[in-house]
Scaffold this active site. Structure first.
Site, PDB file in Angstrom:
ATOM      1  N   CYS A  16       0.849  -1.398   0.146  1.00 26.49           N
ATOM      2  CA  CYS A  16       0.036  -0.024   0.124  1.00 26.49           C
ATOM      3  C   CYS A  16       0.994   1.212   0.025  1.00 26.49           C
ATOM      4  CB  CYS A  16      -0.826  -0.135   1.116  1.00 26.49           C
ATOM      5  SG  CYS A  16      -2.117  -1.299   1.168  1.00 26.49           S
ATOM      6  N   LYS A  50      -6.860 -49.875  -1.833  1.00 22.15           N
ATOM      7  CA  LYS A  50      -6.251 -50.598  -2.927  1.00 22.15           C
ATOM      8  C   LYS A  50      -4.813 -50.375  -3.307  1.00 22.15           C
ATOM      9  CE  LYS A  50     -10.418 -50.675  -5.574  1.00 22.15           C
ATOM     10  NZ  LYS A  50     -11.245 -50.256  -7.210  1.00 22.15           N
ATOM     11  N   GLU A  51      -4.336 -49.224  -2.681  1.00 22.14           N
ATOM     12  CA  GLU A  51      -3.043 -48.922  -2.665  1.00 22.14           C
ATOM     13  C   GLU A  51      -2.673 -48.750  -1.186  1.00 22.14           C
ATOM     14  OE1 GLU A  51      -2.803 -46.152  -6.544  1.00 22.14           O
ATOM     15  OE2 GLU A  51      -3.329 -45.065  -4.790  1.00 22.14           O
ATOM     16  N   ASP A  86      -5.150 -38.024  -3.124  1.00 22.68           N
ATOM     17  CA  ASP A  86      -6.064 -37.427  -3.983  1.00 22.68           C
ATOM     18  C   ASP A  86      -7.557 -37.954  -3.385  1.00 22.68           C
ATOM     19  OD1 ASP A  86      -6.431 -35.596  -5.932  1.00 22.68           O
ATOM     20  OD2 ASP A  86      -7.172 -37.180  -7.773  1.00 22.68           O
ATOM     21  N   ASP A 103       0.137 -40.170 -19.742  1.00 20.85           N
ATOM     22  CA  ASP A 103       1.559 -40.213 -19.888  1.00 20.85           C
ATOM     23  C   ASP A 103       1.895 -39.988 -21.131  1.00 20.85           C
ATOM     24  OD1 ASP A 103       0.388 -42.555 -20.163  1.00 20.85           O
ATOM     25  OD2 ASP A 103       1.620 -43.810 -18.939  1.00 20.85           O
TER      26      ASP A 103
END
Length: 1041
Positions: free
Chosen positions: A67, A344-345, A374, A741
């Site tokens: 400012c 799953k992972e 995610d 990819d």
């Protein structure tokens, strides 16, 4: 913010930001503020010396530096309270009315010494001078402020760490608003003393060299000097070299390829000119299939024309960039690990990958590991917290005893002599203690996973009683937690640890999140704000670092002064653990990684395969590679060769020639504004991130507080940040396909970059592969579906990228092949059905041939066989691996690839989308137990049906030959050979159906037998492709038919 400060969660669009501590109540950041600006409401901030910024020395009215700068440039230049004119403070630009003060700051800001290499820095300076409109709410539009001036920005040396202030804790530095994101940076000009010393030193060295050449100054000859000179000479040598395949291996291979092409052309000509008149349908079908197979073979074969190997020299890398007594000059690297579903992972698998990264053989201050969750799972978050604590013990243990591999699960499960090459007396004792520590760590992780299987009705609660921000996985704020790093506490031996950051991007209903590609782009932006390393390594959560020197191998290419400038990424081959010895379903994919990828490396570089790849950040940002130095052209005439060079001169001298500096300044401001708008449209509305994209060598803005950087990091992972930008279309991981990819690497190659294929003797990375039949087919289905999506997109290699002419033709062949190979499933399915049809109908796809014509067929089969053998010779692939690859090409072709084509056509024509299923990384307790696990899927029906009808055809053909006598055995052999070719290729599939107990599920048998029976009966009844033969007139002979 310090590593132990807590979890930062927030939403930029909702103007929310909180810090959640492990055992405290969550505190809104507005309560943590110090003195705030009375104009914009942001914090006052500190000066370069660490003192509180004071704009007005008369009344001390609280005003922040942005400012203050805005008021001096655009306003009345008066203090709002006492109306005293603002005096020029150190680091501020001069404005009209300032007293002429001669101080160090003036010299630094008024006598800049720039060269071409500082061009990007000047752009960053100009952009941050300008008015940035990012991140402002409606209330800010009236009082928008200019960001502070950055005069001659020089990024600090990248150390893998973003700066941590010592004057206050991170919580006290957050502002109450997310609208203003740029903070004042200290000035550091090329005209400073440090720069002058460096320049002076370079001049002295050149003078010394010149005197030595003239013989005026000669060093004393001694052994030490000779040794030093040898080391210097060695450090100047190339860091890698290209090793061509021996001519005795590659030349015969190329000759056979040409011979096979000629034989194939003669064979197809003969087949087309000699139709089978009594079975035209069968003949025409086989001709179409064979032409497609020939086209597919050309696309696959010719990119393997120039295969090469490469060698790296790690000792030269150390001599050049790690000199004793000097700062380590190796480039920093950001490592990305992505995970979604902890069921799953498994978190234990992810933890092993993270531990192998933190303990790799690379300077700790140069490593930053980012884990993308995610799925916003609290189980993943807590397991990463446990991993960070265990890393304090594991990392020093690995480096002390040079452990390989550095993933504890794999190291402790190795069935080798772990005492080999170990000489420290304490090794056995410490290894036992570490194994016990790891087993306790596993128990804690397994307990978290067991707890996560049952979600409480009220959602997950953190240790301090705070609801977990990610309870709704589809509607949650962005979250960032710094676990390890400069202030996160040392390891057990008191040494610094690499930085470890947990990231979960914001998700809200109504936004496209783009699955893995979107998560990777979020990591690119977060890392660009926090650490901004010039290189990035991405790994799947199940791909651990097997070779602790893998990153050094990549740096031998990326940091090479000659080769590295045009290299966009270094791809490593994928290697896998836990695969049965015979590799029944070709999980190792050795033919692709050891043959096809070597061939591409000799053209423009290998394709990007999704993991185990070290990127150059600038290449992911959509920049083109640097152009090589061209031969200077004469400019003494106006001919065509000179015109192109003279054409650019007026751009820089148009106004300077006339001396109209005011018009020139106006045009410069206009150029700055347009450049700023272009960068905002390209990278998004984050000034700090945009500035980081212009720092080619990496680094973060010199004096940005960690609180400001974390606040900005939350901003760049907000769900609406990518709107109206080029993310996913031109920048980062490219959207539009579930196999992002291939698209990402393809775009880089189209810009003119080249990639490198690095195959160290010790595999760089290892991962897990789905070794049971159902999971393997689903994995192949996902890959093939992505290829079909690319083929129908605007980025299809068949028609994209011709404009620049940067993509080489053989490289384009390879990319086209990666998108059209699923379509081979249609002719392959027809070709595998033809033998059964021929056996059931007594017809064949070829007429009776002469002895001369039979030579074409013999020559074709010999050329196919010879090509395969010679490929195995120069690549080192075993014949068993080659044969498994051939078998699974047929198995996948008639199942997964076929379904991928159907789903792709449904998506393009009807808009019916398919969901991507994460491949399970969970392992069975029994060795290879997963190999025999059977899971029902519709992908099993087509190959099972083909198997049964071919077996039925063989039985029917042999029965018919037995009934008709010996004269029918000759034509039968050709049909049986054809049928046995199909059955032998589908044999691994048949073993997979039988399972461990040689039992096939009833549903598979019922469906397959039903379809095969219906098909066989209908075919015999209808005979659609066979001409009807004329028999006796029934009415005349009186036979009752």
């Amino acid at each position: 913010m310090e590593a132990s400060a807590g979890l930062v969660a927030g939403s930029h669009n909702r103007n929310e930001l909180v810090v959640i501590h492990g055992h405290e109540e969550p505190k809104p950041l507005k309560d943590l503020n110090g003195q705030v600006c009375e104009i914009c409401g942001d914090e006052i901030g500190l000066t370069v010396e660490g003192d509180l910024f004071v704009a007005c020395n008369e009344c001390g009215f609280p005003v922040c530096r942005p400012c203050y700068e805005y008021e001096r440039r655009e306003g009345t230049q008066l203090c709002p309270q006492c109306k005293t004119r603002y005096k020029r403070l150190k680091g501020s630009l001069r404005v009209e009315g300032d007293d002429d003060e001669e101080d160090i700051d003036d010299i630094e800001h008024e006598f800049n010494v720039d060269d071409e290499r500082n061009q990007n820095t000047r752009i960053a300076e100009a952009m941050l001078h300008g008015k940035m409109s990012y991140g402002r709410g409606p209330e800010d539009e009236e009082a928008a402020h200019y960001p502070p001036v950055i005069a001659g920005v020089r990024s600090r040396a990248v150390s893998g760490e973003f700066p941590l202030s010592s004057h206050a804790s991170g919580e006290q530095m957050f502002g109450s608003s997310l609208h203003k994101r740029v903070h004042p940076y200290p000035a550091s000009e090329p005209g400073s003393a440090r720069w002058d010393d460096k320049k002076e030193g370079g001049w002295k060295e050149r003078m010394e060299d010149w005197k030595m050449q003239q013989g005026n100054l000669g060093p004393e000859a001694n052994d030490a000097a000779d040794t030093d000179m040898a080391i210097v000479d060695e450090s100047r040598q190339p860091l890698s070299r290209k090793v061509p395949i021996a001519s005795s291996l590659i030349n015969p291979y190329r000759m056979v390829i040409v011979t096979r092409l000629v034989v194939l052309a003669v064979f197809l000509r003969y087949r087309i000119l000699h139709p089978v008149h009594d079975a035209l349908g069968l003949w025409l079908t086989s001709i179409i299939c064979e032409i497609w197979f020939a086209f597919s073979w050309i696309l696959d074969q010719f990119p393997k024309w120039f295969p090469i190997d490469r060698e790296t020299y790690l000792d030269r890398l150390s001599l050049r960039y790690e000199r004793e007594g000097e700062p380590n000059m190796l480039a920093p690297i950001d490592v990305f690990v992505s995970t979604v579903d902890p069921m799953k992972e498994p978190p234990l698998v992810t933890a092993n990958t993270v531990l192998s990264i933190l303990s790799m053989d690379y300077p700790v201050e140069k490593i930053s590991c980012y884990v993308s969750d995610d799925g916003a799972s609290m189980c993943t978050f807590e397991s990463l917290s446990e991993t960070a604590e265990f890393a304090r013990k594991w990392v020093p243990f690995c480096k002390k005893f040079s452990i390989e591999p550095r993933a504890p699960e794999m190291y402790f499960s190795l069935k080798i002599d772990y005492l080999k090459d170990k000489v420290q007396p304490t090794f056995v004792k410490e290894r036992r203690a570490m194994k016990r520590e790891y087993e306790e760590f596993k128990v804690r992780i397994n307990a978290m996973v067991a707890k996560a299987t049952k979600v409480p009705p009220e959602g997950w609660i953190m240790q301090d009683g705070t609801p977990w921000p990610g309870n709704n996985t589809k509607d949650h704020p962005g979250m960032i937690q710094v676990f390890l790093g400069h202030s996160g506490g040392p390891d057990v031996e008191g040494n610094e640890l690499p930085r470890l950051v947990y990231v979960s991007r914001e998700k809200r209903p109504g936004f496209q999140h783009h699955k893995k590609a979107g998560a990777m782009n979020a990591l690119v932006r977060v890392s660009g704000v926090l650490t901004n390393a010039p290189f990035m390594l991405n790994l799947d959560c199940d791909h651990y670092i097997n070779n602790s020197k893998a990153v050094r191998e990549a740096m031998c290419f990326l940091m090479d002064p000659q080769l590295g400038k045009k290299v966009c990424y270094v791809q490593f081959p994928q290697r896998f653990d836990g695969i049965d010895r015979h590799d029944r379903y070709a999980n190792r994919n050795t033919v692709f990684f050891d043959i096809n990828m070597k061939g591409l490396d000799g053209i423009q570089g290998p394709v990007y395969v999704g993991t185990g790849c070290v990127f150059r950040r600038q290449a992911l940002y959509g920049y083109e590679p640097p152009k090589g130095h061209k031969r200077p052209k004469m400019v003494s005439c106006d001919c065509c060769p000179c015109f192109g060079r003279r054409k650019k001169l007026p751009k820089y001298t148009k106004h300077g020639i006339n001396g109209d500096s005011e018009v020139q300044g106006f045009d410069d401001d206009k150029e700055i504004l347009m450049s700023q708008m272009n960068f905002e449209k390209k990278f998004g509305q984050s000034a700090i991130f945009v500035t980081s994209t212009l720092m080619i060598e990496g680094g973060v803005p010199p004096s940005s507080s960690p609180a400001a950087l974390l606040k900005e990091a939350i901003h760049v992972i907000s769900c609406g940040y990518e709107d109206k930008t080029e993310w996913g279309t031109e920048l980062g991981w490219i959207y539009g396909s579930i196999t992002e990819d291939i698209l990402t690497g393809f775009k880089m190659h189209c810009r003119g970059w080249r990639s490198i294929y690095c195959m160290p003797k010790l595999a760089a990375f290892k991962g897990s592969a789905p070794i049971n039949l159902s999971d393997r087919l689903n994995q192949v289905l996902r890959w093939a579906l992505g290829s079909v999506e690319i083929f129908f997109s605007r980025h299809s290699p068949a028609w994209y990228g011709y404009k620049g002419g940067n993509l080489k033709w053989l490289e384009r062949f390879a990319y086209v092949n990666t998108t059209v190979y699923p379509f081979t499933s249609i002719p392959l399915l027809a070709y595998c059905t033809l033998p059964a049809i021929c056996l059931l109908t007594g017809k064949f796809i070829m007429p009776e041939i002469s002895t001369f014509a039979s030579l074409f067929f013999i020559a074709l089969f010999l050329s196919i066989f010879t090509t395969g053998i010679l490929e195995l010779r120069w690549s080192g692939v075993s014949i068993e691996e080659w044969w498994r690859n051939e078998q699974f090409w047929v198995i996948g072709g008639v199942s997964a690839h076929l379904f991928a084509v159907i789903q792709g056509l449904l998506k393009v024509l009807a808009g019916i989308d398919t969901n991507f299923t994460v491949t399970s990384k969970a392992t069975d307790n029994e060795e290879f137990g997963e190999l025999y696990a059977f899971k029902w899927t519709t992908l099993l029906i087509p190959p099972t049906t083909i198997l049964i009808i071919n077996l039925v055809g063989v039985v029917a053909g042999i029965s018919d030959a037995v009934n008709n006598g010996s004269q029918s055995w000759g034509p039968l052999f050709g049909k049986l050979f054809f049928a046995f070719w199909v059955i032998v290729h589908l044999y691994p599939f048949l073993k997979g159906l039988m399972g461990k107990q040689n039992r096939t599920p009833t549903i598979v048998i019922i469906w397959s037998v039903l379809l095969a029976s219906i098909f066989s009966l209908l075919w015999v009844r209808i005979d659609p492709f066979i001409l009807k033969t004329k028999g006796p007139d029934v009415k005349q002979c009186g036979i009752n038919c």
